[in-house]
Design a protein around this motif. Structure first.
Motif, mmCIF file in Angstrom:
data_model
loop_
_atom_site.group_PDB
_atom_site.id
_atom_site.type_symbol
_atom_site.label_atom_id
_atom_site.label_comp_id
_atom_site.label_asym_id
_atom_site.label_seq_id
_atom_site.Cartn_x
_atom_site.Cartn_y
_atom_site.Cartn_z
ATOM 1 N N HIS A 118 36.913 -2.338 0.639
ATOM 2 C CA HIS A 118 37.052 -1.485 -0.554
ATOM 3 C C HIS A 118 38.160 -1.936 -1.502
ATOM 4 C CE1 HIS A 118 36.766 2.138 -2.908
ATOM 5 N NE2 HIS A 118 38.054 2.373 -2.721
ATOM 6 N N ARG A 119 39.368 -2.149 -0.981
ATOM 7 C CA ARG A 119 40.492 -2.516 -1.851
ATOM 8 C C ARG A 119 40.295 -3.899 -2.455
ATOM 9 N NH1 ARG A 119 45.699 -0.511 1.471
ATOM 10 N NH2 ARG A 119 46.265 -2.693 1.170
ATOM 11 N N MET A 120 39.670 -4.777 -1.726
ATOM 12 C CA MET A 120 39.405 -6.113 -2.258
ATOM 13 C C MET A 120 38.376 -6.031 -3.393
ATOM 14 S SD MET A 120 38.673 -9.719 -0.440
ATOM 15 C CE MET A 120 38.167 -11.120 -1.439
ATOM 16 N N VAL A 121 37.405 -5.152 -3.241
ATOM 17 C CA VAL A 121 36.414 -4.951 -4.308
ATOM 18 C C VAL A 121 37.125 -4.512 -5.590
ATOM 19 C CG1 VAL A 121 34.520 -3.459 -5.074
ATOM 20 C CG2 VAL A 121 34.460 -4.443 -2.793
ATOM 21 N N ALA B 272 34.772 -16.349 1.094
ATOM 22 C CA ALA B 272 35.883 -15.808 0.301
ATOM 23 C C ALA B 272 36.937 -16.889 0.051
ATOM 24 C CB ALA B 272 36.514 -14.606 1.008
ATOM 25 N N GLU B 273 37.219 -17.678 1.072
ATOM 26 C CA GLU B 273 38.232 -18.734 0.914
ATOM 27 C C GLU B 273 37.768 -19.810 -0.057
ATOM 28 O OE1 GLU B 273 39.464 -19.689 4.917
ATOM 29 O OE2 GLU B 273 40.181 -17.614 5.133
ATOM 30 N N ASN B 274 36.470 -20.101 -0.022
ATOM 31 C CA ASN B 274 35.927 -21.046 -1.011
ATOM 32 C C ASN B 274 36.044 -20.477 -2.416
ATOM 33 O OD1 ASN B 274 35.222 -23.039 0.748
ATOM 34 N ND2 ASN B 274 33.068 -22.451 0.903
ATOM 35 N N GLY B 275 35.724 -19.205 -2.559
ATOM 36 C CA GLY B 275 35.805 -18.530 -3.859
ATOM 37 C C GLY B 275 37.229 -18.512 -4.392
ATOM 38 N N ILE B 276 38.171 -18.221 -3.509
ATOM 39 C CA ILE B 276 39.590 -18.176 -3.907
ATOM 40 C C ILE B 276 40.077 -19.566 -4.301
ATOM 41 C CG2 ILE B 276 41.927 -17.844 -2.969
ATOM 42 C CD1 ILE B 276 40.788 -15.309 -1.548
ATOM 43 N N CYS C 86 43.894 -11.235 2.305
ATOM 44 C CA CYS C 86 44.657 -11.466 3.554
ATOM 45 C C CYS C 86 44.645 -10.217 4.435
ATOM 46 C CB CYS C 86 46.099 -11.867 3.243
ATOM 47 S SG CYS C 86 46.211 -13.537 2.588
ATOM 48 N N ILE C 87 44.838 -9.054 3.802
ATOM 49 C CA ILE C 87 44.843 -7.793 4.567
ATOM 50 C C ILE C 87 43.461 -7.561 5.182
ATOM 51 C CG2 ILE C 87 45.003 -5.275 4.339
ATOM 52 C CD1 ILE C 87 47.108 -5.805 2.079
ATOM 53 N N ARG D 32 41.037 -9.777 5.742
ATOM 54 C CA ARG D 32 40.749 -10.811 6.748
ATOM 55 C C ARG D 32 41.399 -10.455 8.088
ATOM 56 N NH1 ARG D 32 44.273 -15.589 5.609
ATOM 57 N NH2 ARG D 32 45.666 -14.053 6.509
ATOM 58 N N ASP D 33 42.665 -10.055 8.041
ATOM 59 C CA ASP D 33 43.383 -9.709 9.275
ATOM 60 C C ASP D 33 42.752 -8.500 9.960
ATOM 61 O OD1 ASP D 33 46.747 -10.594 8.073
ATOM 62 O OD2 ASP D 33 45.031 -11.822 8.711
ATOM 63 N N SER D 34 42.332 -7.511 9.162
ATOM 64 C CA SER D 34 41.662 -6.323 9.732
ATOM 65 C C SER D 34 40.365 -6.721 10.424
ATOM 66 C CB SER D 34 41.303 -5.324 8.645
ATOM 67 O OG SER D 34 42.395 -4.577 8.262
ATOM 68 N N LEU D 35 39.551 -7.484 9.721
ATOM 69 C CA LEU D 35 38.247 -7.876 10.277
ATOM 70 C C LEU D 35 38.429 -8.735 11.529
ATOM 71 C CD1 LEU D 35 36.243 -8.724 7.011
ATOM 72 C CD2 LEU D 35 36.163 -6.618 8.335
#
Lengths: 154, 150
Positions: B91-94, B53-57, B124-125, B127-130
């Motif tokens: 879900h929200r990231m999707v 995800a960080e690479n994609g961002i 960020c949300i 990532r922190d949850s996971l």
């Protein structure tokens, strides 16, 4: 799908000798005699699909795109089941499926893709030589249904 | 009992994440794949997801910073991010990735920037949850292993 149904089906087709609770979160105590190839460019999907297969006692390998799948078969490898993603760089799932069938590969090839895929492209994927198509995300019941469906054909 | 309290705490946290739409049922399926044979599975999946995800961002940041935006590549990376966040149940990231994809397909500059900001916030949300869930799982498993040895 209940873990009992999965176990019973796998026993019926003789791919599971000593089940110890097969399902999303369990592992078989003995490996099955099925081999599989996961073809997907996404590392997370690779891990998840490989884990689902591993939990079902299915030995599996992972490659990142259609070309790697074709090259693997060209060098003499073969698998009972191929889980083929559609969108991949280098060679996509449609082209890879066509090439594998043209090479005489008779494995079960199940296409795996997102549900927002357009119908025309999905049709093209099926016509390339798929035995089944499943929408992502792949789950244990979906993998079992792929194997069950094809087993009924034989 | 401490072990039960931690498990309950984790369950409550996951439930709350579901209610907020941060996680969906795909997360539960991934969590259920973990077993005694590979207790590190969840941590590994989450690390892999965050890395990708960080690479994609980073790629999206680069494309959107260009004077002439390559909307095709923005759409492609948004699609990729959507795929991997869907796999871990984000879900929200999707949804944020879908918005970005739509804006970039329609070549709407302002919309693409707004949607990308949303993608970064939701990442960020998520990532922190996971990370929290993975850390809690690790603590629970460590405590259980210690209790078995006693």
């Amino acid at each position: 799908m209940s873990s009992n149904n999965t176990e019973n089906w796998m026993k019926d087709i003789g791919v599971l000798d000593h089940p110890s609770g097969v399902g999303e979160g369990s592992t078989t105590s003995a490996a099955t005699n099925i081999t599989a190839l996961v073809v997907d460019d996404d590392s997370v999907n690779q891990m998840i699909h490989s884990k689902i297969l591993e939990n079902l006692g299915i030995q599996n390998q992972v490659v990142r795109n259609g070309k790697e799948a074709v090259d693997l078969h060209s060098s003499g490898n073969n698998f009972d089941l191929i889980l083929m993603d559609m969108d991949m760089p280098v060679m996509n799932g449609i082209e890879a499926t066509r090439k594998l069938r043209a090479m005489g590969v008779r494995s079960i090839i199940a296409g795996v893709s997102t549900c927002t895929r357009d119908e025309r492209e999905q049709k093209e994927f099926m016509e390339a030589g798929l035995d089944d198509f499943q929408e992502k995300p792949l789950t244990t019941p979906k993998v079992v249904s792929i194997l069950q469906k094809v087993n009924k054909k034989c | 009992m401490v072990g039960t309290d931690l498990r309950q705490q984790l369950m409550n946290y996951i439930q709350s994440s579901h209610e907020q739409g941060i996680l969906d049922e795909a997360f539960d399926r991934v969590k259920n794949l973990e077993n005694d044979g590979n207790p590190q599975f969840l941590s590994e999946i989450f690390s892999m997801f965050c890395h990708d995800a960080e690479n994609g961002i980073a790629e999206l940041t680069r494309f959107l910073a260009e004077p002439v935006i390559d909307y095709e590549n923005v759409s492609a990376f948004a699609h990729q991010l959507k795929g991997s966040s869907s796999s871990v149940g984000g879900h929200r990231m999707v949804l944020a990735c879908c918005e970005l994809r739509q804006a970039s397909n329609n070549k709407i500059k302002e919309g693409s920037f707004e949607a990308f900001d949303k993608v970064k916030r939701e990442y960020c949300i998520l990532r922190d949850s996971l990370n929290y869930i993975a850390q809690m799982e690790k603590t629970i498993l460590t405590n259980e292993a210690r209790r078995r040895r006693q």
